[in-house]
Design a protein around this motif. Structure first.
Motif, mmCIF file in Angstrom:
data_model
loop_
_atom_site.group_PDB
_atom_site.id
_atom_site.type_symbol
_atom_site.label_atom_id
_atom_site.label_comp_id
_atom_site.label_asym_id
_atom_site.label_seq_id
_atom_site.Cartn_x
_atom_site.Cartn_y
_atom_site.Cartn_z
ATOM 1 N N VAL A 219 0.838 -1.197 0.000
ATOM 2 C CA VAL A 219 0.000 0.000 0.000
ATOM 3 C C VAL A 219 0.877 1.254 0.000
ATOM 4 N N GLU A 220 1.951 1.225 0.770
ATOM 5 C CA GLU A 220 2.864 2.373 0.840
ATOM 6 C C GLU A 220 3.678 2.513 -0.445
ATOM 7 N N ARG A 221 4.244 1.418 -0.920
ATOM 8 C CA ARG A 221 5.103 1.452 -2.125
ATOM 9 C C ARG A 221 4.335 1.969 -3.336
ATOM 10 N N TYR A 222 3.064 1.593 -3.446
ATOM 11 C CA TYR A 222 2.263 1.970 -4.615
ATOM 12 C C TYR A 222 1.228 3.049 -4.273
ATOM 13 N N ALA A 223 1.574 3.897 -3.314
ATOM 14 C CA ALA A 223 0.690 5.006 -2.925
ATOM 15 C C ALA A 223 0.357 5.835 -4.160
ATOM 16 N N GLY A 224 -0.914 6.187 -4.289
ATOM 17 C CA GLY A 224 -1.347 6.973 -5.439
ATOM 18 C C GLY A 224 -1.836 6.116 -6.596
ATOM 19 N N SER A 225 -1.592 4.819 -6.534
ATOM 20 C CA SER A 225 -2.089 3.926 -7.581
ATOM 21 C C SER A 225 -3.519 3.516 -7.259
ATOM 22 N N ARG A 226 -4.185 2.933 -8.227
ATOM 23 C CA ARG A 226 -5.510 2.365 -7.983
ATOM 24 C C ARG A 226 -5.304 1.156 -7.075
ATOM 25 N N GLN A 227 -5.956 1.146 -5.912
ATOM 26 C CA GLN A 227 -5.736 0.084 -4.931
ATOM 27 C C GLN A 227 -7.053 -0.543 -4.478
ATOM 28 N N VAL A 228 -7.014 -1.866 -4.347
ATOM 29 C CA VAL A 228 -8.126 -2.608 -3.757
ATOM 30 C C VAL A 228 -7.543 -3.358 -2.567
ATOM 31 N N VAL A 229 -7.908 -2.918 -1.366
ATOM 32 C CA VAL A 229 -7.423 -3.532 -0.132
ATOM 33 C C VAL A 229 -8.610 -4.232 0.514
ATOM 34 N N LEU A 230 -8.521 -5.555 0.595
ATOM 35 C CA LEU A 230 -9.624 -6.358 1.113
ATOM 36 C C LEU A 230 -9.278 -6.941 2.475
ATOM 37 N N GLU A 231 -10.202 -6.870 3.397
ATOM 38 C CA GLU A 231 -9.997 -7.431 4.736
ATOM 39 C C GLU A 231 -9.942 -8.954 4.657
ATOM 40 N N GLY A 232 -9.083 -9.531 5.494
ATOM 41 C CA GLY A 232 -8.982 -10.985 5.588
ATOM 42 C C GLY A 232 -8.199 -11.573 4.442
ATOM 43 N N GLY A 233 -8.579 -12.798 4.065
ATOM 44 C CA GLY A 233 -7.886 -13.488 2.984
ATOM 45 C C GLY A 233 -6.561 -14.070 3.423
ATOM 46 N N ASP A 234 -5.721 -14.357 2.444
ATOM 47 C CA ASP A 234 -4.391 -14.896 2.719
ATOM 48 C C ASP A 234 -3.475 -14.626 1.522
ATOM 49 N N HIS A 235 -2.279 -15.209 1.544
ATOM 50 C CA HIS A 235 -1.311 -14.905 0.493
ATOM 51 C C HIS A 235 -1.771 -15.370 -0.889
ATOM 52 N N SER A 236 -2.623 -16.370 -0.945
ATOM 53 C CA SER A 236 -3.102 -16.859 -2.241
ATOM 54 C C SER A 236 -4.062 -15.874 -2.914
ATOM 55 N N PHE A 237 -4.534 -14.899 -2.172
ATOM 56 C CA PHE A 237 -5.515 -13.905 -2.593
ATOM 57 C C PHE A 237 -6.848 -14.586 -2.888
ATOM 58 N N THR A 238 -7.520 -14.930 -1.815
ATOM 59 C CA THR A 238 -8.745 -15.737 -1.859
ATOM 60 C C THR A 238 -9.874 -15.118 -2.673
ATOM 61 N N ARG A 239 -9.907 -13.791 -2.783
ATOM 62 C CA ARG A 239 -11.030 -13.128 -3.464
ATOM 63 C C ARG A 239 -10.721 -12.859 -4.942
ATOM 64 N N PHE A 240 -9.691 -13.499 -5.454
ATOM 65 C CA PHE A 240 -9.295 -13.318 -6.851
ATOM 66 C C PHE A 240 -10.463 -13.505 -7.820
ATOM 67 N N PRO A 241 -11.281 -14.567 -7.675
ATOM 68 C CA PRO A 241 -12.378 -14.764 -8.635
ATOM 69 C C PRO A 241 -13.285 -13.540 -8.782
ATOM 70 N N GLU A 242 -13.535 -12.843 -7.673
ATOM 71 C CA GLU A 242 -14.395 -11.658 -7.709
ATOM 72 C C GLU A 242 -13.785 -10.518 -8.524
ATOM 73 N N LEU A 243 -12.458 -10.488 -8.578
ATOM 74 C CA LEU A 243 -11.774 -9.351 -9.190
ATOM 75 C C LEU A 243 -11.301 -9.601 -10.612
ATOM 76 N N VAL A 244 -11.510 -10.811 -11.128
ATOM 77 C CA VAL A 244 -11.097 -11.102 -12.506
ATOM 78 C C VAL A 244 -11.707 -10.088 -13.490
ATOM 79 N N PRO A 245 -13.003 -9.763 -13.403
ATOM 80 C CA PRO A 245 -13.546 -8.767 -14.346
ATOM 81 C C PRO A 245 -12.832 -7.408 -14.254
ATOM 82 N N GLN A 246 -12.503 -6.991 -13.044
ATOM 83 C CA GLN A 246 -11.812 -5.712 -12.874
ATOM 84 C C GLN A 246 -10.399 -5.762 -13.472
ATOM 85 N N ILE A 247 -9.723 -6.906 -13.316
ATOM 86 C CA ILE A 247 -8.391 -7.082 -13.901
ATOM 87 C C ILE A 247 -8.479 -7.000 -15.424
#
Length: 190
Positions: A156-184
């Motif tokens: 979050v700090e390194r890419y300050a000013g970029s478009r960011q989606v910060v989601l509560e919870g999850g893990d390193h695998s990025f559990t909510r990836f399926p939800e964000l495929v359309p946005q990607i």
């Protein structure tokens, strides 16, 4: 001229068989865009991994957006800054040389079962691939606060000013990836 292309870079000990790479590739295929997705196998040797990624970029027939997960996010940043590209970063390993210096030794690829040695020379190569600065306007950052491997706040700090989606919870695998495929896909212009 061909349309935009996605170059997907997987993480450490991973491969093109990772669930995120497969899901993104399958989503594009379902939309008739299978030929716009490239996911090379990245060597555990950083300079060799970047040679593979650079070769994929050299063969691109249209503008390329790099999508990188974990160590792939670290690599994506270097490529984006070097080649003036846009990038999607998924739980990126912002401090990859520091993190991986503690992992010097023998590892086994999660998907191929092949063992390899990760050395201090490889850590030095990672240091050489560090982007000195980032142009925030070129990034979409996706992080989950429950990442047990990386501190999401560094990204979050390194890419300050970029478009960011910060989601509560999850893990390193990025559990909510399926939800964000359309946005990607939208961010990549496909």
């Amino acid at each position: 001229m061909a349309g935009p292309q996605i170059l997907y870079l997987h993480g450490f000990c991973s491969s093109p068989a990772s669930w995120k790479a497969r899901m993104l590739g399958e989503s594009l295929a379902a939309a008739g865009l299978a030929d716009r997705f490239v996911c090379p196998f990245l060597s555990p040797v950083p300079f060799e991994a970047m040679a593979s990624a650079e070769a994929a970029l050299a063969h691109a027939e249209g503008p390329t957006v790099v999508v990188g997960s974990s160590l792939g996010g670290y690599y994506a940043t270097w490529l984006a800054e070097k080649h003036d590209l846009r990038a999607v970063l998924i739980n990126p390993a912002v401090m990859a040389p520091v993190l991986l210096s503690s992992l010097v030794g023998t590892h086994t690829n999660f998907h191929t079962g092949v063992s390899f040695e990760f050395t201090f020379e490889h850590v030095e190569q990672l240091l050489a691939l560090s982007a000195a600065t980032v142009s925030s306007e070129r990034y979409l950052l996706l992080v989950e606060t429950g990442d047990e491997v990386l501190d999401y706040r560094q990204a979050v700090e390194r890419y300050a000013g970029s478009r960011q989606v910060v989601l509560e919870g999850g893990d390193h695998s990025f559990t909510r990836f399926p939800e964000l495929v359309p946005q990607i896909i939208e961010f990549c212009g496909l």
